[in-house]
Scaffold this motif. Structure first.
Motif, PDB file in Angstrom:
ATOM      1  N   GLY A  20       0.507 -11.942  -9.148  1.00  0.00           N
ATOM      2  CA  GLY A  20       1.634 -11.042  -8.949  1.00  0.00           C
ATOM      3  C   GLY A  20       1.713  -9.991 -10.025  1.00  0.00           C
ATOM      4  N   LEU A  21       1.831  -8.732  -9.619  1.00  0.00           N
ATOM      5  CA  LEU A  21       2.001  -7.649 -10.563  1.00  0.00           C
ATOM      6  C   LEU A  21       3.456  -7.201 -10.575  1.00  0.00           C
ATOM      7  CD1 LEU A  21      -1.182  -7.489  -9.544  1.00  0.00           C
ATOM      8  CD2 LEU A  21      -1.150  -5.619 -11.198  1.00  0.00           C
ATOM      9  N   ARG A  22       3.767  -6.179 -11.359  1.00  0.00           N
ATOM     10  CA  ARG A  22       5.160  -5.812 -11.573  1.00  0.00           C
ATOM     11  C   ARG A  22       5.613  -4.626 -10.735  1.00  0.00           C
ATOM     12  NH1 ARG A  22       3.998 -10.048 -13.728  1.00  0.00           N
ATOM     13  NH2 ARG A  22       4.964 -10.846 -15.648  1.00  0.00           N
ATOM     14  N   ALA A  23       4.675  -3.940 -10.105  1.00  0.00           N
ATOM     15  CA  ALA A  23       5.016  -2.843  -9.195  1.00  0.00           C
ATOM     16  C   ALA A  23       3.962  -2.806  -8.102  1.00  0.00           C
ATOM     17  CB  ALA A  23       5.071  -1.497  -9.932  1.00  0.00           C
ATOM     18  N   GLU A  24       4.413  -2.427  -6.891  1.00  0.00           N
ATOM     19  CA  GLU A  24       3.523  -2.533  -5.735  1.00  0.00           C
ATOM     20  C   GLU A  24       2.295  -1.630  -5.834  1.00  0.00           C
ATOM     21  OE1 GLU A  24       7.489  -4.057  -4.390  1.00  0.00           O
ATOM     22  OE2 GLU A  24       6.781  -2.336  -5.571  1.00  0.00           O
ATOM     23  N   ASN A  25       2.468  -0.404  -6.387  1.00  0.00           N
ATOM     24  CA  ASN A  25       1.283   0.456  -6.487  1.00  0.00           C
ATOM     25  C   ASN A  25       0.256  -0.154  -7.437  1.00  0.00           C
ATOM     26  OD1 ASN A  25       3.131   1.059  -8.623  1.00  0.00           O
ATOM     27  ND2 ASN A  25       1.991   2.925  -9.088  1.00  0.00           N
ATOM     28  N   ASN A  26       0.718  -0.813  -8.479  1.00  0.00           N
ATOM     29  CA  ASN A  26      -0.203  -1.471  -9.398  1.00  0.00           C
ATOM     30  C   ASN A  26      -0.875  -2.675  -8.750  1.00  0.00           C
ATOM     31  OD1 ASN A  26       0.401   0.370 -11.420  1.00  0.00           O
ATOM     32  ND2 ASN A  26       2.048  -0.891 -12.253  1.00  0.00           N
ATOM     33  N   ALA A  27      -0.133  -3.405  -7.924  1.00  0.00           N
ATOM     34  CA  ALA A  27      -0.746  -4.509  -7.180  1.00  0.00           C
ATOM     35  C   ALA A  27      -1.834  -3.976  -6.250  1.00  0.00           C
ATOM     36  CB  ALA A  27       0.321  -5.265  -6.380  1.00  0.00           C
ATOM     37  N   GLY A  64       9.752  -1.556   3.808  1.00  0.00           N
ATOM     38  CA  GLY A  64      10.410  -0.351   3.313  1.00  0.00           C
ATOM     39  C   GLY A  64       9.960   0.064   1.934  1.00  0.00           C
ATOM     40  N   PRO A  65      10.871   0.081   0.948  1.00  0.00           N
ATOM     41  CA  PRO A  65      10.507   0.570  -0.382  1.00  0.00           C
ATOM     42  C   PRO A  65       9.307  -0.164  -0.988  1.00  0.00           C
ATOM     43  CG  PRO A  65      12.878   0.332  -0.209  1.00  0.00           C
ATOM     44  CD  PRO A  65      12.306  -0.273   1.039  1.00  0.00           C
ATOM     45  N   GLY A  66       9.265  -1.486  -0.843  1.00  0.00           N
ATOM     46  CA  GLY A  66       8.151  -2.247  -1.393  1.00  0.00           C
ATOM     47  C   GLY A  66       6.837  -1.853  -0.759  1.00  0.00           C
ATOM     48  N   ALA A  67       6.856  -1.636   0.539  1.00  0.00           N
ATOM     49  CA  ALA A  67       5.642  -1.221   1.240  1.00  0.00           C
ATOM     50  C   ALA A  67       5.237   0.189   0.836  1.00  0.00           C
ATOM     51  CB  ALA A  67       5.863  -1.303   2.752  1.00  0.00           C
ATOM     52  N   LEU A  68       6.198   1.102   0.826  1.00  0.00           N
ATOM     53  CA  LEU A  68       5.888   2.501   0.541  1.00  0.00           C
ATOM     54  C   LEU A  68       5.381   2.700  -0.883  1.00  0.00           C
ATOM     55  CD1 LEU A  68       8.925   4.273   2.261  1.00  0.00           C
ATOM     56  CD2 LEU A  68       6.624   3.939   3.175  1.00  0.00           C
ATOM     57  N   MET A  69       5.809   1.848  -1.801  1.00  0.00           N
ATOM     58  CA  MET A  69       5.350   1.952  -3.192  1.00  0.00           C
ATOM     59  C   MET A  69       3.841   1.765  -3.311  1.00  0.00           C
ATOM     60  SD  MET A  69       7.372   2.464  -5.913  1.00  0.00           S
ATOM     61  CE  MET A  69       6.872   1.342  -7.225  1.00  0.00           C
ATOM     62  N   ALA A  70       3.222   1.139  -2.327  1.00  0.00           N
ATOM     63  CA  ALA A  70       1.780   0.869  -2.395  1.00  0.00           C
ATOM     64  C   ALA A  70       0.941   2.013  -1.846  1.00  0.00           C
ATOM     65  CB  ALA A  70       1.460  -0.415  -1.618  1.00  0.00           C
ATOM     66  N   LEU A  71       1.573   3.025  -1.262  1.00  0.00           N
ATOM     67  CA  LEU A  71       0.805   4.087  -0.611  1.00  0.00           C
ATOM     68  C   LEU A  71      -0.172   4.806  -1.545  1.00  0.00           C
ATOM     69  CD1 LEU A  71       3.426   5.616   1.849  1.00  0.00           C
ATOM     70  CD2 LEU A  71       1.252   4.541   2.461  1.00  0.00           C
ATOM     71  N   PRO A  72       0.205   5.163  -2.780  1.00  0.00           N
ATOM     72  CA  PRO A  72      -0.786   5.821  -3.644  1.00  0.00           C
ATOM     73  C   PRO A  72      -2.032   4.973  -3.881  1.00  0.00           C
ATOM     74  CG  PRO A  72       1.419   6.070  -4.553  1.00  0.00           C
ATOM     75  CD  PRO A  72       1.521   5.090  -3.430  1.00  0.00           C
ATOM     76  N   ALA A  77     -12.684   1.196  -0.683  1.00  0.00           N
ATOM     77  CA  ALA A  77     -12.445  -0.147  -1.205  1.00  0.00           C
ATOM     78  C   ALA A  77     -11.739  -0.979  -0.140  1.00  0.00           C
ATOM     79  CB  ALA A  77     -11.599  -0.084  -2.470  1.00  0.00           C
ATOM     80  N   PRO A  78     -12.245  -2.174   0.164  1.00  0.00           N
ATOM     81  CA  PRO A  78     -11.651  -2.980   1.243  1.00  0.00           C
ATOM     82  C   PRO A  78     -10.392  -3.711   0.792  1.00  0.00           C
ATOM     83  CG  PRO A  78     -13.544  -4.122   0.323  1.00  0.00           C
ATOM     84  CD  PRO A  78     -13.459  -2.801  -0.397  1.00  0.00           C
ATOM     85  N   VAL A  79      -9.244  -3.242   1.244  1.00  0.00           N
ATOM     86  CA  VAL A  79      -7.958  -3.856   0.926  1.00  0.00           C
ATOM     87  C   VAL A  79      -7.239  -4.180   2.224  1.00  0.00           C
ATOM     88  CG1 VAL A  79      -5.705  -3.526  -0.166  1.00  0.00           C
ATOM     89  CG2 VAL A  79      -7.760  -2.605  -1.267  1.00  0.00           C
ATOM     90  N   LEU A  80      -6.786  -5.418   2.370  1.00  0.00           N
ATOM     91  CA  LEU A  80      -6.010  -5.813   3.540  1.00  0.00           C
ATOM     92  C   LEU A  80      -4.546  -5.903   3.119  1.00  0.00           C
ATOM     93  CD1 LEU A  80      -6.970  -8.500   6.171  1.00  0.00           C
ATOM     94  CD2 LEU A  80      -4.606  -8.125   5.486  1.00  0.00           C
ATOM     95  N   ALA A  81      -3.801  -4.837   3.367  1.00  0.00           N
ATOM     96  CA  ALA A  81      -2.381  -4.796   3.008  1.00  0.00           C
ATOM     97  C   ALA A  81      -1.573  -5.414   4.143  1.00  0.00           C
ATOM     98  CB  ALA A  81      -1.939  -3.360   2.766  1.00  0.00           C
TER      99      ALA A  81
END
Length: 560
Positions: A68-75, A97-105, A115-119
């Protein structure tokens, strides 16, 4: 004729008994983690959220390791690096919502770098989907729409029975050449509802090979074999497809000089007599490539950074091998071969005739000498010293991850990556904050070697919270922070363009004291002591920080 897909696998009596008598207390979340484990996943990254708690509750009943990381984009950056290092699809667990959108970058970077990522994200309860009228916490009118322009494919499971198939389809998509991120979403109530479905067993989601058309490789082999001045540009696709050995064999078979793109660092040996290295922002390299009568481009779309900012204008015949159909012949007319780089290079190796050119090493050396002379004529001793110090400190096979900072811009051209798949940067999408969380993901993927992260002070501010993650998991990552008091590269760009810079100077913390407050050892270094301080940090298990106060400059551009 019997084909594999015609075979029906009949369950054994034990499998039938297990299917008829599943253990009690399982939910849709259990189906998620069972499917991931059945596909071969061992590690998942992410952050919990209210709608995704069903998955996180199921994790404690599974064999999957959670980081577990501390912010979704970092995860997302950590998952990206895990996928790059292992070649496996990296599961990334997100909320709505916000948690999902934070990972967009992070997903944009994964898409740009293949890079193969399964979000896998949660959703509001199924009854409220599609309306935007129910007022659910975190609700978006169309959450999928936010991801569709970024990821390779979007998958939805609206019922528990759809979960295994949706995840398996996403897994296959992520690992189909070109690799990339995918998006799966499942409503909250589906994740939390109890299920009587059988436990998910091992699943096969092996992607189909993307093989080249034989008539195209036959023509390409003929053109290369009969060329007077062939040359090769090797991009990130060579790294992703693990084709570096085949690239070297083909270059030596043809006596063809090779330049690697910034995403292809390490695809060809830096000190090889045929290596033009990575000086793509130097006009001497550009001129050499333009003069090739046959130019083989493997695993690169020849985008902005790989074409000397679109000033590259090849005069000879271009052959482009590219797994991403959207990049094929997108920037230059070519003999386009839509294929995985490894398979296409193998076909060329088997078809091309040996070609001997005793002048090739001398022509390569002439170009590199011109590059060296140009650099020597500029006041760049500090910058070259710092690049050399980092290289001297980093073990040959230790991976490094670079943020969008001046030292990284230098490293794209000047750093010897030594081995394939060991140098990674955020140059695919160009976002800040990539290096440190990505390095954490790499340390999870391979704990047998130390990992280096390189950031400027501006980029480092995006990722400071992950010092807690590094400490919590004891990850062997050394973070080099080059502190120049702001966004150094943007300061330089703005000063050159407008005479002065705006918004680029930053107040920042005492990075040494801050790291130590997390329980992470830190040191203040100088250019003269950098090799020793970095070497010590890299040799000490666990996380560490090395801070280098320095005002670095870029070399003068030669693409104008």
């Amino acid at each position: 004729m019997t084909h594999d897909h015609d075979l029906v696998l009949r369950p054994t009596p034990a499998q039938t008994e297990a299917a008829l008598n599943p253990p009690p207390g399982r939910t849709g979340g259990d189906l998620v983690v069972e499917t991931l484990a059945g596909l071969g996943a061992t590690t998942v990254f992410g952050l919990p959220g209210q709608h995704s708690l069903g998955v996180f509750d199921a994790l404690r009943r599974s064999s999957l390791r959670y980081v577990g990381l501390r912010a979704e984009n970092n995860a997302g950056f950590a998952a990206d690096a895990y996928g790059r290092i292992t070649g496996e699809a990296a599961p990334l667990l997100l909320s709505t919502g916000p948690g999902a959108l934070m990972a967009l970058p992070a997903l944009q970077e994964a898409a740009a770098a293949s890079a193969p990522v399964l979000a896998l994200g949660s959703q509001i309860p199924a009854a409220g989907l599609g309306g935007g009228r129910h007022g659910h916490l975190h609700e978006l009118r169309d959450q999928q729409a936010s991801f569709r322009d970024v990821v390779k494919s979007v998958h939805t499971a609206r019922t528990a029975s759809q979960i295994p198939s949706a995840i398996a389809a996403a897994w296959e998509s992520a690992l189909t050449a070109p690799h990339g991120p995918v998006w799966v979403e499942i409503p909250q109530d589906v994740l939390t509802a109890e299920t009587v479905l059988p436990v998910v067993t091992a699943m096969d989601a092996t992607p189909e090979d993307l093989a080249p058309r034989p008539e195209l490789t036959a023509l390409a082999a003929h053109l290369l074999s009969t060329a007077e001045r062939p040359a090769i540009i090797a991009g990130g696709g060579v790294i992703r497809s693990d084709a570096s050995g085949k690239l070297r064999a083909l270059a030596e078979k043809l006596d063809a000089p090779v330049v690697t793109t910034f995403g292809g660092k390490g695809a060809f040996p830096w000190k090889h007599p045929l290596s033009l290295q990575s000086w793509l922002e130097d006009r001497h390299t550009t001129d050499f490539l333009e003069d090739a009568d046959v130019l083989l481009v493997v695993g690169s779309g020849l985008g902005e950074l790989s074409s000397n900012y679109h000033t590259f204008a090849p005069r000879g015949r271009v052959i482009q091998i590219e797994a991403d159909a959207g990049k094929l012949e997108a920037n230059h007319p070519a003999l386009g071969i839509h294929a995985d780089a490894r398979l296409a290079l193998q076909a060329l190796l088997e078809t091309a005739r040996d070609r001997t050119d005793a002048t090739a090493p001398d022509r390569v050396r002439t170009v590199l000498d011109k590059v060296a002379d140009r650099l020597a004529a500029q006041d760049l001793d500090l910058e070259r010293q710092v690049v050399a110090a980092v290289r001297a400190a980093l073990p040959p096979r230790a991976p490094s991850f670079w943020d969008m900072t001046i030292l990284a811009y230098w490293a794209w051209s000047a750093f010897d990556a030594r081995h394939p798949n060991t140098m990674h940067s955020a140059q695919g999408a160009g976002g800040l904050g990539y290096a440190f969380p990505a390095a954490l993901g790499a340390a999870v993927a391979d704990p047998t070697t130390p990992v280096l992260a390189v950031s400027g002070d501006g980029g480092a501010m995006y990722s400071l919270a992950e010092l807690a993650t590094a400490k919590q998991y004891g990850l062997d990552v050394t973070w080099l922070i080059v502190d120049d008091g702001g966004y150094g590269i943007l300061r330089a760009y703005m000063t050159d363009a407008y005479g002065e810079a705006t918004g680029t100077d930053l107040a920042r913390p005492d990075f040494v004291a801050l790291a130590e407050s997390f329980g992470v050892p830190a040191a203040l270094t100088t250019p003269e002591t950098l090799t020793a301080d970095l070497s010590k940090a890299l040799a000490t298990p666990g996380p560490s920080v090395v801070v280098l106060p320095a005002l670095l400059k870029m070399f003068e551009p030669t693409h104008l």
